[in-house]
Every structure is written in C-alpha cells, then in structure tokens.
Design a protein around this motif. Structure first.
Motif, PDB file in Angstrom:
ATOM      1  N   GLY A 114      -1.894  16.925  10.473  1.00 11.02           N
ATOM      2  CA  GLY A 114      -1.528  17.956   9.519  1.00 11.02           C
ATOM      3  C   GLY A 114      -2.728  18.542   8.798  1.00 11.02           C
ATOM      4  O   GLY A 114      -3.840  18.025   8.887  1.00 11.02           O
ATOM      5  N   PRO A 115      -2.531  19.636   8.042  1.00 15.79           N
ATOM      6  CA  PRO A 115      -3.631  20.274   7.307  1.00 15.79           C
ATOM      7  C   PRO A 115      -4.106  19.413   6.151  1.00 15.79           C
ATOM      8  O   PRO A 115      -3.340  18.661   5.547  1.00 15.79           O
ATOM      9  CB  PRO A 115      -2.993  21.584   6.807  1.00 15.79           C
ATOM     10  N   VAL A 116      -5.407  19.524   5.850  1.00 12.81           N
ATOM     11  CA  VAL A 116      -6.011  18.773   4.751  1.00 12.81           C
ATOM     12  C   VAL A 116      -6.725  19.761   3.838  1.00 12.81           C
ATOM     13  O   VAL A 116      -7.529  20.574   4.302  1.00 12.81           O
ATOM     14  CB  VAL A 116      -7.004  17.719   5.279  1.00 12.81           C
ATOM     15  N   ALA A 117      -6.442  19.675   2.537  1.00  9.33           N
ATOM     16  CA  ALA A 117      -7.051  20.602   1.585  1.00  9.33           C
ATOM     17  C   ALA A 117      -8.442  20.154   1.163  1.00  9.33           C
ATOM     18  O   ALA A 117      -9.313  20.981   0.909  1.00  9.33           O
ATOM     19  CB  ALA A 117      -6.145  20.766   0.365  1.00  9.33           C
ATOM     20  N   VAL A 118      -8.660  18.842   1.063  1.00 11.33           N
ATOM     21  CA  VAL A 118      -9.956  18.350   0.594  1.00 11.33           C
ATOM     22  C   VAL A 118     -10.962  18.352   1.736  1.00 11.33           C
ATOM     23  O   VAL A 118     -10.591  18.203   2.898  1.00 11.33           O
ATOM     24  CB  VAL A 118      -9.838  16.923   0.018  1.00 11.33           C
ATOM     25  N   PRO A 119     -12.262  18.527   1.436  1.00 10.15           N
ATOM     26  CA  PRO A 119     -13.295  18.412   2.483  1.00 10.15           C
ATOM     27  C   PRO A 119     -13.380  16.962   2.947  1.00 10.15           C
ATOM     28  O   PRO A 119     -13.731  16.072   2.174  1.00 10.15           O
ATOM     29  CB  PRO A 119     -14.573  18.873   1.779  1.00 10.15           C
ATOM     30  N   LEU A 120     -13.038  16.715   4.219  1.00 12.03           N
ATOM     31  CA  LEU A 120     -12.850  15.357   4.707  1.00 12.03           C
ATOM     32  C   LEU A 120     -13.524  15.149   6.046  1.00 12.03           C
ATOM     33  O   LEU A 120     -13.426  15.995   6.943  1.00 12.03           O
ATOM     34  CB  LEU A 120     -11.351  15.064   4.842  1.00 12.03           C
ATOM     35  N   THR A 121     -14.218  14.017   6.197  1.00 16.72           N
ATOM     36  CA  THR A 121     -14.705  13.571   7.495  1.00 16.72           C
ATOM     37  C   THR A 121     -14.054  12.222   7.788  1.00 16.72           C
ATOM     38  O   THR A 121     -13.684  11.482   6.873  1.00 16.72           O
ATOM     39  CB  THR A 121     -16.238  13.415   7.517  1.00 16.72           C
ATOM     40  N   VAL A 122     -13.922  11.910   9.080  1.00 23.01           N
ATOM     41  CA  VAL A 122     -13.229  10.697   9.501  1.00 23.01           C
ATOM     42  C   VAL A 122     -14.189   9.832  10.310  1.00 23.01           C
ATOM     43  O   VAL A 122     -14.820  10.303  11.259  1.00 23.01           O
ATOM     44  CB  VAL A 122     -11.986  11.028  10.349  1.00 23.01           C
ATOM     45  N   SER A 123     -14.304   8.567   9.939  1.00 24.85           N
ATOM     46  CA  SER A 123     -15.147   7.637  10.678  1.00 24.85           C
ATOM     47  C   SER A 123     -14.513   7.316  12.024  1.00 24.85           C
ATOM     48  O   SER A 123     -13.298   7.133  12.114  1.00 24.85           O
ATOM     49  CB  SER A 123     -15.334   6.349   9.872  1.00 24.85           C
ATOM     50  N   ASP A 124     -15.341   7.242  13.064  1.00 25.22           N
ATOM     51  CA  ASP A 124     -14.826   6.892  14.389  1.00 25.22           C
ATOM     52  C   ASP A 124     -15.038   5.411  14.707  1.00 25.22           C
ATOM     53  O   ASP A 124     -14.822   4.971  15.845  1.00 25.22           O
ATOM     54  CB  ASP A 124     -15.487   7.755  15.466  1.00 25.22           C
ATOM     55  N   LEU A 140       0.830  -1.197   0.000  1.00 28.54           N
ATOM     56  CA  LEU A 140       0.000   0.000   0.000  1.00 28.54           C
ATOM     57  C   LEU A 140       0.868   1.252   0.000  1.00 28.54           C
ATOM     58  O   LEU A 140       1.899   1.313   0.672  1.00 28.54           O
ATOM     59  CB  LEU A 140      -0.915   0.007   1.237  1.00 28.54           C
ATOM     60  N   ALA A 141       0.425   2.252  -0.764  1.00 30.56           N
ATOM     61  CA  ALA A 141       1.133   3.531  -0.780  1.00 30.56           C
ATOM     62  C   ALA A 141       1.019   4.201   0.580  1.00 30.56           C
ATOM     63  O   ALA A 141      -0.040   4.176   1.208  1.00 30.56           O
ATOM     64  CB  ALA A 141       0.543   4.434  -1.867  1.00 30.56           C
ATOM     65  N   ARG A 142       2.099   4.788   1.046  1.00 32.58           N
ATOM     66  CA  ARG A 142       2.101   5.588   2.269  1.00 32.58           C
ATOM     67  C   ARG A 142       1.927   7.040   1.844  1.00 32.58           C
ATOM     68  O   ARG A 142       2.822   7.626   1.232  1.00 32.58           O
ATOM     69  CB  ARG A 142       3.383   5.389   3.066  1.00 32.58           C
ATOM     70  N   GLU A 143       0.769   7.621   2.153  1.00 34.55           N
ATOM     71  CA  GLU A 143       0.473   8.961   1.669  1.00 34.55           C
ATOM     72  C   GLU A 143      -0.510   9.651   2.594  1.00 34.55           C
ATOM     73  O   GLU A 143      -1.061   9.050   3.521  1.00 34.55           O
ATOM     74  CB  GLU A 143      -0.078   8.890   0.240  1.00 34.55           C
ATOM     75  N   THR A 144      -0.728  10.932   2.344  1.00 31.14           N
ATOM     76  CA  THR A 144      -1.676  11.728   3.114  1.00 31.14           C
ATOM     77  C   THR A 144      -3.074  11.568   2.528  1.00 31.14           C
ATOM     78  O   THR A 144      -3.226  11.112   1.389  1.00 31.14           O
ATOM     79  CB  THR A 144      -1.284  13.210   3.077  1.00 31.14           C
ATOM     80  N   PRO A 145      -4.122  11.964   3.269  1.00 33.87           N
ATOM     81  CA  PRO A 145      -5.470  11.924   2.680  1.00 33.87           C
ATOM     82  C   PRO A 145      -5.590  12.770   1.412  1.00 33.87           C
ATOM     83  O   PRO A 145      -6.321  12.388   0.490  1.00 33.87           O
ATOM     84  CB  PRO A 145      -6.350  12.465   3.811  1.00 33.87           C
ATOM     85  N   ASP A 146      -4.888  13.912   1.349  1.00 34.43           N
ATOM     86  CA  ASP A 146      -4.922  14.721   0.130  1.00 34.43           C
ATOM     87  C   ASP A 146      -4.350  13.954  -1.054  1.00 34.43           C
ATOM     88  O   ASP A 146      -4.907  13.970  -2.159  1.00 34.43           O
ATOM     89  CB  ASP A 146      -4.131  16.016   0.332  1.00 34.43           C
ATOM     90  N   GLU A 147      -3.212  13.282  -0.838  1.00 37.84           N
ATOM     91  CA  GLU A 147      -2.609  12.502  -1.912  1.00 37.84           C
ATOM     92  C   GLU A 147      -3.502  11.325  -2.289  1.00 37.84           C
ATOM     93  O   GLU A 147      -3.601  10.957  -3.467  1.00 37.84           O
ATOM     94  CB  GLU A 147      -1.231  12.015  -1.477  1.00 37.84           C
TER      95      GLU A 147
END
Length: 266
Positions: free
Chosen positions: A205-215, A151-158
C-alpha cells in the motif's frame, strides 16, 4: 492548532527528583498548561517529571519528561539540557511537535490528510536534545526492565505516528500488510527505516512518510547474544528474532546505563 470549544484546564502533576532551582515545578506547569489550552482535542491529564542528575560527568544533567492523555490517546516527550529552565523550554517545544502529530492523525481519520512536508512528521534537530546514556561500566550492566505485550498491528505510517507521538527512538509492531514483526526507527534528517523478521522489499500500500526498507532478516539469537551484539556494535538498540519463538524482540540501552528488553506476548 486551535480549540473548537472551551476546555476545562487539566490536572498537571509535577514530580521532581534532585536539586531544583526555585519555582521549577511551577514553571513546568505554566509551560505545559500553555500547550493544553491550544489543542483541538481535550487534554485530560498531564504528568511532568523533572530530574537533576547528580553525576558530574553528564554534560546535560537536567532531564524533563512529560506524559499527556489527549482525549484518550497518549503523547510523550523526553529531553535533556544543561539547566532545568532550558530543559522545560525544550520540553514545551517537543510536546508541541507531539501534539501536532496527533492533530495530523485526527485530520487523516476525517479524510483530510495533508501531504507531508520536509519536517511535517518530525523536527530534524530534535534528537540532539535527547538525554545521554549514563556511562555505566559494561560489567555492571543488566537487563533491568522487560516489557512484554501484544504488538500493535498497524501500517508503517501509523507506526511513525506512534513513534513521534510517544517520542520513541524505535517502535516495535506487527506490519498489518505482511504480518511480520517489524521495527521502525529514524534514518537520516527526516526519514524512517523499517526492519522486519523476514523482510519484504515492497511495502503493502501507499506510504506517506519517507521510508526505506532493510533487505536483511533479523538475526536469530537469544538475549545473551543480543546483549553481546549491543555492547560490541555500540548501537542504541538491537532488533532480533528470538531463537525460541521466532518473534521480533528489541534489546536497548536505557538512560541509566542498563538494558531494557521488549518482546511480544505469545
């Protein structure tokens, strides 16, 4: 988008399957070539696949797919329509969006990241053009494709960029900030939803895309259990933690009515 230097026209390979109207392959070549001439980075290769499904139950039997190599980075699009001409036109529009996402990526790497607008990361009406699932009886469905890779190691934006550039319904990756196997998918008209094996409520870190995170943590199960959940819930995919490895996996519906499985390499 505009070119910074003249580019050599790339090879555009067109494959067809099923009954095609006259000139369909040439029309697809023309539409894709029109896009490759306007990209900042060179398009090295393009492959288009046109498929006319014979099943009369399908409302949109004309399917068009494209895979591009844009200076070493892949871009992909996949659409369905009632006629092949309409499918090719939609494919051109969808590819334009994919190439726009790649353009944003290159601008960001040069330190010139624009603030995302309401439709800058994805077009709100695009999912309506995706091919429907073949109505295969449940007892005939099998896991016919198993993809296993690091799996790629990346940020949510990437991850969002990868999802949009490759025209995925979801993207399985390892969140570089938390080290968690995660899946990103579209949520609402313009947003994204992030689910993780062990959820972290705050993104690192900061996120550019509109993002919600499941708990909710990913359910721990085997493939048979995941298949049962997929069939009962009517979901397009199920994200789960493999009961043997604990790693994040995705079982999903394929367009042929069967299932596909994505799992990370240990």
């Amino acid at each position: 988008m505009k070119r910074s230097a003249p580019q050599q026209a790339p090879e555009i390979q067109v494959e067809t399957q099923g009954e095609m109207p006259p000139g369909a392959a040439e029309y697809a070549q023309e539409k894709v070539r029109a896009l490759t001439g306007r990209t900042r980075e060179p398009v090295l290769y393009a492959r288009v696949r046109l498929t006319r499904m014979a099943n009369p139950a399908m409302q949109r039997p004309a399917i068009a797919q494209a895979n591009l190599d844009v200076n070493g980075r892949p871009a992909r699009a996949h659409v369905a329509a009632t006629t092949m001409t309409e499918a090719v036109d939609l494919l051109q529009d969808r590819l334009a969006g994919r190439l726009g996402r790649l353009e944003q990526h290159w601008e960001a790497r040069r330190g010139r990241t624009p603030a995302p607008g309401p439709h800058e990361w994805r077009h709100g009406d695009e999912p309506a053009h995706r091919p429907g699932y073949f109505p295969r009886p449940e007892e005939e469905r099998q896991v016919v494709r198993h993809k296993s890779f690091s799996l790629a190691r990346e940020t949510p934006d990437e991850a969002a960029l990868e999802l949009e550039a490759m025209d995925y319904d979801f993207h399985l990756f390892t969140d570089i900030g938390t080290g968690e196997d995660s899946v990103l998918y579209r949520s609402g008209p313009t947003g994204y939803r992030l689910a993780q094996v062990h959820p972290h409520p705050h993104v690192d870190g900061p996120v550019a895309v509109p993002l919600t995170v499941s708990d909710l943590p990913a359910p721990r199960m085997n493939v048979a259990d995941a298949r049962q959940r997929l069939e009962l819930g009517g979901f397009p995919f199920v994200f789960f933690a493999d009961d043997a490895t604990g790693r994040g996996n995705v079982l999903y519906h394929r367009y042929d009515g069967h299932y596909g499985l994505i799992s990370p390499v240990e």
